[in-house]
Design a protein around this motif. Structure first.
Motif, PDB file in Angstrom:
ATOM      1  N   UNK A   1      35.168  62.478  37.700  1.00 56.22           N
ATOM      2  CA  UNK A   1      35.300  61.750  38.952  1.00 56.22           C
ATOM      3  C   UNK A   1      34.409  60.532  38.898  1.00 56.22           C
ATOM      4  N   UNK A   2      34.900  59.404  39.394  1.00 60.74           N
ATOM      5  CA  UNK A   2      34.093  58.187  39.484  1.00 60.74           C
ATOM      6  C   UNK A   2      34.604  57.335  40.641  1.00 60.74           C
ATOM      7  N   UNK A   3      33.683  56.718  41.298  1.00 60.29           N
ATOM      8  CA  UNK A   3      33.980  55.752  42.357  1.00 60.29           C
ATOM      9  C   UNK A   3      33.357  54.432  41.920  1.00 60.29           C
ATOM     10  N   UNK A   4      34.081  53.352  42.066  1.00 62.72           N
ATOM     11  CA  UNK A   4      33.573  52.054  41.619  1.00 62.72           C
ATOM     12  C   UNK A   4      33.590  51.079  42.782  1.00 62.72           C
ATOM     13  N   UNK A   5      32.435  50.440  42.995  1.00 60.69           N
ATOM     14  CA  UNK A   5      32.287  49.415  44.025  1.00 60.69           C
ATOM     15  C   UNK A   5      32.054  48.082  43.335  1.00 60.69           C
ATOM     16  N   UNK A   6      32.735  47.053  43.830  1.00 57.23           N
ATOM     17  CA  UNK A   6      32.611  45.713  43.268  1.00 57.23           C
ATOM     18  C   UNK A   6      32.230  44.763  44.384  1.00 57.23           C
ATOM     19  N   UNK A   7      31.110  44.073  44.195  1.00 56.26           N
ATOM     20  CA  UNK A   7      30.595  43.127  45.181  1.00 56.26           C
ATOM     21  C   UNK A   7      30.646  41.720  44.603  1.00 56.26           C
ATOM     22  N   UNK A   8      30.963  40.760  45.454  1.00 54.56           N
ATOM     23  CA  UNK A   8      30.937  39.370  45.032  1.00 54.56           C
ATOM     24  C   UNK A   8      31.168  38.445  46.210  1.00 54.56           C
ATOM     25  N   UNK A   9      31.035  37.157  45.964  1.00 49.90           N
ATOM     26  CA  UNK A   9      31.294  36.152  46.997  1.00 49.90           C
ATOM     27  C   UNK A   9      32.800  36.100  47.228  1.00 49.90           C
ATOM     28  N   UNK A  10      33.201  36.218  48.484  1.00 44.01           N
ATOM     29  CA  UNK A  10      34.617  36.415  48.809  1.00 44.01           C
ATOM     30  C   UNK A  10      35.523  35.311  48.287  1.00 44.01           C
ATOM     31  N   UNK A  11      35.081  34.073  48.306  1.00 47.34           N
ATOM     32  CA  UNK A  11      35.945  32.980  47.846  1.00 47.34           C
ATOM     33  C   UNK A  11      36.244  33.095  46.354  1.00 47.34           C
ATOM     34  N   UNK A  12      35.358  33.724  45.623  1.00 45.64           N
ATOM     35  CA  UNK A  12      35.605  33.938  44.192  1.00 45.64           C
ATOM     36  C   UNK A  12      36.255  35.298  43.941  1.00 45.64           C
ATOM     37  N   UNK A  47      30.326  36.978  52.349  1.00 43.99           N
ATOM     38  CA  UNK A  47      30.074  35.560  52.587  1.00 43.99           C
ATOM     39  C   UNK A  47      28.971  35.116  51.631  1.00 43.99           C
ATOM     40  N   UNK A  48      29.000  33.858  51.284  1.00 39.89           N
ATOM     41  CA  UNK A  48      28.016  33.345  50.332  1.00 39.89           C
ATOM     42  C   UNK A  48      26.580  33.587  50.806  1.00 39.89           C
ATOM     43  N   UNK A  49      26.345  33.485  52.112  1.00 36.66           N
ATOM     44  CA  UNK A  49      24.982  33.674  52.615  1.00 36.66           C
ATOM     45  C   UNK A  49      24.620  35.157  52.809  1.00 36.66           C
ATOM     46  N   UNK A  50      25.527  36.067  52.413  1.00 38.20           N
ATOM     47  CA  UNK A  50      25.236  37.502  52.464  1.00 38.20           C
ATOM     48  C   UNK A  50      24.961  38.096  51.082  1.00 38.20           C
ATOM     49  N   UNK A  51      24.992  37.271  50.058  1.00 38.12           N
ATOM     50  CA  UNK A  51      24.742  37.753  48.701  1.00 38.12           C
ATOM     51  C   UNK A  51      23.718  36.835  48.039  1.00 38.12           C
ATOM     52  N   UNK A  52      22.504  37.318  47.967  1.00 37.68           N
ATOM     53  CA  UNK A  52      21.434  36.566  47.329  1.00 37.68           C
ATOM     54  C   UNK A  52      21.389  36.977  45.863  1.00 37.68           C
ATOM     55  N   UNK A  53      21.539  36.008  44.991  1.00 36.89           N
ATOM     56  CA  UNK A  53      21.598  36.283  43.557  1.00 36.89           C
ATOM     57  C   UNK A  53      20.362  35.734  42.861  1.00 36.89           C
ATOM     58  N   UNK A  54      20.012  36.328  41.729  1.00 37.35           N
ATOM     59  CA  UNK A  54      18.899  35.785  40.942  1.00 37.35           C
ATOM     60  C   UNK A  54      19.221  34.358  40.485  1.00 37.35           C
TER      61      UNK A  54
END
Length: 129
Positions: A1-12, A47-54
């Motif tokens: 069993x595996x669950x996969x979550x993918x996060x990113x900036x919505x426009x991309x 949203x871009x302002x909801x994902x702070x990246x290194x």
């Protein structure tokens, strides 16, 4: 069993969801020996302002979290991570620098699916690969 979550900036992320899911699934099937019909992916377009990246990351910055029943060998998990990095870059064009992957594991008894505890379900694939 595996669950996969993918996060990113919505426009991309939104325009590539299906293709990215297909590539991730291809890697999971190859590395973890999952059946073709076993896919559980969830996308979190932000949203871009909801994902702070290194620093040094682009708008393609993508985080992949894989939660699965424990039992896979280290070599198997490393193979999965390598496949994800390389195939996502090759087939979707997201650079290695913009991909982060984390595998979380928990014992089968901590899972519940099909109305049963995970350690009571007979799976049609092996966990110890």
């Amino acid at each position: 069993m595996a669950q996969i979550k993918i996060y990113g900036i919505k426009d991309h992320l939104n325009p590539i969801k299906r293709q990215l899911s297909d590539v991730i699934h291809e890697c999971v099937v190859e590395a973890l020996k999952f059946p073709q019909d076993k896919r559980a992916h969830r996308f979190f377009p932000l949203e871009k302002d909801d994902l702070f990246a290194p620093s040094g990351r682009t708008d393609a910055y993508t985080i992949i979290e894989i939660t699965m029943i424990s039992g896979r060998e280290t070599a198997t998990k490393k193979k999965l991570i390598r496949l994800l990095f390389d195939r996502i870059q090759e087939k979707i064009g997201i650079a290695h620098q913009d991909i982060e992957i984390c595998i979380y594991e928990s014992p089968a008894c901590n899972w519940g699916f099909r109305g049963m505890h995970g350690d009571e379900v007979t799976l049609n694939y092996k966990i110890n690969v």
